[in-house]
Design a protein around this motif. Structure first.
Motif, PDB file in Angstrom:
ATOM      1  N   ALA A 113      22.554 -46.668  -3.872  1.00 45.40           N
ATOM      2  CA  ALA A 113      21.514 -46.331  -4.850  1.00 45.40           C
ATOM      3  C   ALA A 113      21.253 -44.829  -4.879  1.00 45.40           C
ATOM      4  N   ALA A 114      21.301 -44.187  -3.710  1.00 45.39           N
ATOM      5  CA  ALA A 114      21.092 -42.734  -3.652  1.00 45.39           C
ATOM      6  C   ALA A 114      22.213 -42.003  -4.379  1.00 45.39           C
ATOM      7  N   ALA A 120      23.889 -39.933 -11.789  1.00 48.69           N
ATOM      8  CA  ALA A 120      23.245 -40.085 -13.092  1.00 48.69           C
ATOM      9  C   ALA A 120      22.386 -38.881 -13.444  1.00 48.69           C
ATOM     10  N   THR A 121      21.718 -38.310 -12.462  1.00 54.30           N
ATOM     11  CA  THR A 121      20.789 -37.215 -12.730  1.00 54.30           C
ATOM     12  C   THR A 121      21.507 -35.893 -12.930  1.00 54.30           C
ATOM     13  N   SER A 122      22.513 -35.639 -12.110  1.00 58.38           N
ATOM     14  CA  SER A 122      23.201 -34.350 -12.157  1.00 58.38           C
ATOM     15  C   SER A 122      24.405 -34.345 -13.082  1.00 58.38           C
ATOM     16  N   GLY A 123      24.987 -35.525 -13.313  1.00 58.28           N
ATOM     17  CA  GLY A 123      26.231 -35.593 -14.058  1.00 58.28           C
ATOM     18  C   GLY A 123      27.445 -35.294 -13.208  1.00 58.28           C
ATOM     19  N   GLU A 124      27.247 -35.024 -11.908  1.00 54.41           N
ATOM     20  CA  GLU A 124      28.364 -34.754 -11.004  1.00 54.41           C
ATOM     21  C   GLU A 124      29.029 -36.073 -10.604  1.00 54.41           C
ATOM     22  N   ARG A 125      30.326 -36.085 -10.549  1.00 54.50           N
ATOM     23  CA  ARG A 125      31.069 -37.282 -10.149  1.00 54.50           C
ATOM     24  C   ARG A 125      31.434 -37.212  -8.674  1.00 54.50           C
ATOM     25  N   ALA A 126      30.502 -36.814  -7.844  1.00 53.84           N
ATOM     26  CA  ALA A 126      30.756 -36.646  -6.415  1.00 53.84           C
ATOM     27  C   ALA A 126      30.894 -38.011  -5.732  1.00 53.84           C
ATOM     28  N   ASP A 127      31.608 -38.017  -4.612  1.00 50.70           N
ATOM     29  CA  ASP A 127      31.764 -39.238  -3.824  1.00 50.70           C
ATOM     30  C   ASP A 127      30.648 -39.395  -2.799  1.00 50.70           C
ATOM     31  N   ALA A 128      29.861 -38.348  -2.611  1.00 49.05           N
ATOM     32  CA  ALA A 128      28.764 -38.397  -1.645  1.00 49.05           C
ATOM     33  C   ALA A 128      27.641 -37.492  -2.130  1.00 49.05           C
ATOM     34  N   VAL A 129      26.436 -37.784  -1.676  1.00 44.91           N
ATOM     35  CA  VAL A 129      25.282 -36.961  -2.034  1.00 44.91           C
ATOM     36  C   VAL A 129      25.340 -35.679  -1.209  1.00 44.91           C
ATOM     37  N   VAL A 133      20.504 -32.279  -1.291  1.00 40.21           N
ATOM     38  CA  VAL A 133      19.870 -33.219  -2.222  1.00 40.21           C
ATOM     39  C   VAL A 133      19.616 -34.580  -1.591  1.00 40.21           C
ATOM     40  N   GLN A 134      20.030 -34.774  -0.354  1.00 35.22           N
ATOM     41  CA  GLN A 134      19.931 -36.108   0.236  1.00 35.22           C
ATOM     42  C   GLN A 134      18.503 -36.647   0.269  1.00 35.22           C
ATOM     43  N   GLY A 135      17.549 -35.780   0.596  1.00 30.99           N
ATOM     44  CA  GLY A 135      16.165 -36.238   0.644  1.00 30.99           C
ATOM     45  C   GLY A 135      15.682 -36.730  -0.705  1.00 30.99           C
ATOM     46  N   LEU A 136      16.072 -36.037  -1.777  1.00 29.05           N
ATOM     47  CA  LEU A 136      15.680 -36.444  -3.119  1.00 29.05           C
ATOM     48  C   LEU A 136      16.337 -37.763  -3.501  1.00 29.05           C
ATOM     49  N   ALA A 137      17.631 -37.879  -3.219  1.00 28.81           N
ATOM     50  CA  ALA A 137      18.365 -39.079  -3.604  1.00 28.81           C
ATOM     51  C   ALA A 137      17.851 -40.315  -2.874  1.00 28.81           C
ATOM     52  N   TYR A 138      17.550 -40.179  -1.603  1.00 29.33           N
ATOM     53  CA  TYR A 138      17.051 -41.333  -0.854  1.00 29.33           C
ATOM     54  C   TYR A 138      15.613 -41.662  -1.232  1.00 29.33           C
ATOM     55  N   PRO A 175      19.977 -20.054   0.342  1.00 34.43           N
ATOM     56  CA  PRO A 175      19.134 -20.983   1.108  1.00 34.43           C
ATOM     57  C   PRO A 175      19.808 -21.490   2.373  1.00 34.43           C
ATOM     58  N   HIS A 176      19.020 -21.636   3.408  1.00 35.25           N
ATOM     59  CA  HIS A 176      19.453 -22.318   4.622  1.00 35.25           C
ATOM     60  C   HIS A 176      18.829 -23.717   4.572  1.00 35.25           C
ATOM     61  N   TRP A 177      19.514 -24.613   3.877  1.00 38.99           N
ATOM     62  CA  TRP A 177      18.951 -25.939   3.684  1.00 38.99           C
ATOM     63  C   TRP A 177      18.852 -26.694   5.008  1.00 38.99           C
ATOM     64  N   PRO A 178      17.778 -27.416   5.212  1.00 36.95           N
ATOM     65  CA  PRO A 178      17.688 -28.229   6.438  1.00 36.95           C
ATOM     66  C   PRO A 178      18.680 -29.381   6.371  1.00 36.95           C
ATOM     67  N   ARG A 179      19.301 -29.663   7.486  1.00 37.02           N
ATOM     68  CA  ARG A 179      20.217 -30.803   7.534  1.00 37.02           C
ATOM     69  C   ARG A 179      19.424 -32.016   7.993  1.00 37.02           C
ATOM     70  N   PRO A 180      19.264 -33.010   7.114  1.00 33.50           N
ATOM     71  CA  PRO A 180      18.398 -34.148   7.451  1.00 33.50           C
ATOM     72  C   PRO A 180      18.931 -34.972   8.610  1.00 33.50           C
ATOM     73  N   ASP A 181      18.006 -35.567   9.361  1.00 38.38           N
ATOM     74  CA  ASP A 181      18.356 -36.497  10.425  1.00 38.38           C
ATOM     75  C   ASP A 181      18.682 -37.836   9.768  1.00 38.38           C
ATOM     76  N   ARG A 182      19.952 -38.193   9.739  1.00 43.27           N
ATOM     77  CA  ARG A 182      20.364 -39.397   9.017  1.00 43.27           C
ATOM     78  C   ARG A 182      20.006 -40.688   9.744  1.00 43.27           C
ATOM     79  N   SER A 183      19.518 -40.578  10.966  1.00 37.63           N
ATOM     80  CA  SER A 183      19.210 -41.797  11.725  1.00 37.63           C
ATOM     81  C   SER A 183      17.732 -42.140  11.740  1.00 37.63           C
TER      82      SER A 183
END
Length: 271
Positions: A113-114, A120-129, A133-138, A175-183
């Motif tokens: 879903a993310a 859908a929002t960006s129009g990018e055909r990426a295989d991963a978020v 942008v991960q925080g927004l997508a989730y 930007p030095h984007w924060p890397r989210p804790d995926r767990s």
């Protein structure tokens, strides 16, 4: 045996709305741009009627506004807007996190879903978020899973505007984007811990906000030849908070740093 009917094709207005929205979010139409309905319809090879109807809908999303005697204006973005949106996200996004965690349904389907939201929002055909942008997508995935249609509608509005802020930060700075804790979030969701899930979401929003301000405040302050804060430990002064960030783009600040349509997809910006 059940059969599913094919998806109905999008109306011309829906297509125009989607195309124009993406152009605005990805800075192909930067903040502060003034344009006419006819010129935009010609550039997009779309009819004037669907473009006019799409622009009317986008005024309700606060992405465009009618500019008297000029046509339309892409809504400006200021650091005050960025700050207020971050504050709103803390309130809006913790509710879906609590609702989903309370059901202890786990995380099945959230990744898909993310990714679907990002594509859908960006129009990018990426295989991963991408990492930034991960925080927004989730957050979008949680809002959909929560089953509260009104919350999901507000969430969609908020996340689209926040995505434009990420594009702006990468176009103007480094930007030095924060890397989210995926767990952390999956643990809270599986454990049925609403408070823990809400805390993880809030921490992620605040970390992203810190990265946005650390990037944008010095750039704006330097452009205005002003101090970056109002004193020791003080907030940025009003002149820094209220400058349209589109002004910096038009004056070439950050020019050549990245193609606007892909600025948040560069994993090299994540630290």
């Amino acid at each position: 045996m059940t059969s599913s009917s094919p998806a109905r094709p999008k109306s011309r207005t829906a297509v125009a709305r989607e195309v124009i929205r993406r152009r605005i979010l990805r800075l192909e139409m930067p903040p502060g741009t003034v344009f006419s309905e006819g010129d935009l319809a010609a550039a997009l090879d779309l009819g004037k009627t669907p473009v006019r109807e799409a622009l009317n809908l986008l005024t309700h999303e606060n992405l465009v506004a009618v500019a008297p005697h000029s046509g339309y204006l892409v809504m400006p973005v200021t650091l005050r807007d960025v700050r207020e949106l971050l504050e709103l996200r803390v309130t809006v996004e913790t509710l879906p996190a609590r609702l989903v965690a309370a059901r202890a349904e786990g995380t099945a389907g959230l990744d898909a879903a993310a990714l679907a939201w990002w594509q859908a929002t960006s129009g990018e055909r990426a295989d991963a978020v991408p990492t930034p942008v991960q925080g927004l997508a989730y957050a979008a995935a949680l809002a959909e899973r929560a089953g509260n249609a009104r919350a999901a509608e507000v969430e969609g509005y908020v996340l689209r505007h926040q995505l434009r802020h990420l594009y702006l930060a990468t176009a103007l700075g480094d930007p030095h984007w924060p890397r989210p804790d995926r767990s952390a979030l999956p643990i809270a969701l599986v454990a049925g811990d609403p408070d823990g899930a809400a805390a993880v979401v809030e921490d992620g929003i605040r970390a992203l906000g810190a990265a946005l301000f650390a990037t944008l405040v010095p750039v704006v302050a330097a452009y205005l030849s002003r101090p970056a804060d109002g004193g020791p430990g003080g907030p940025p002064p009003d002149a820094v908070l209220d400058l349209d960030l589109g002004t910096l783009l038009r004056d070439g600040v950050g020019a050549g740093r990245a193609r606007p349509s892909r600025v948040v997809t560069a994993e090299a910006t994540a630290r």
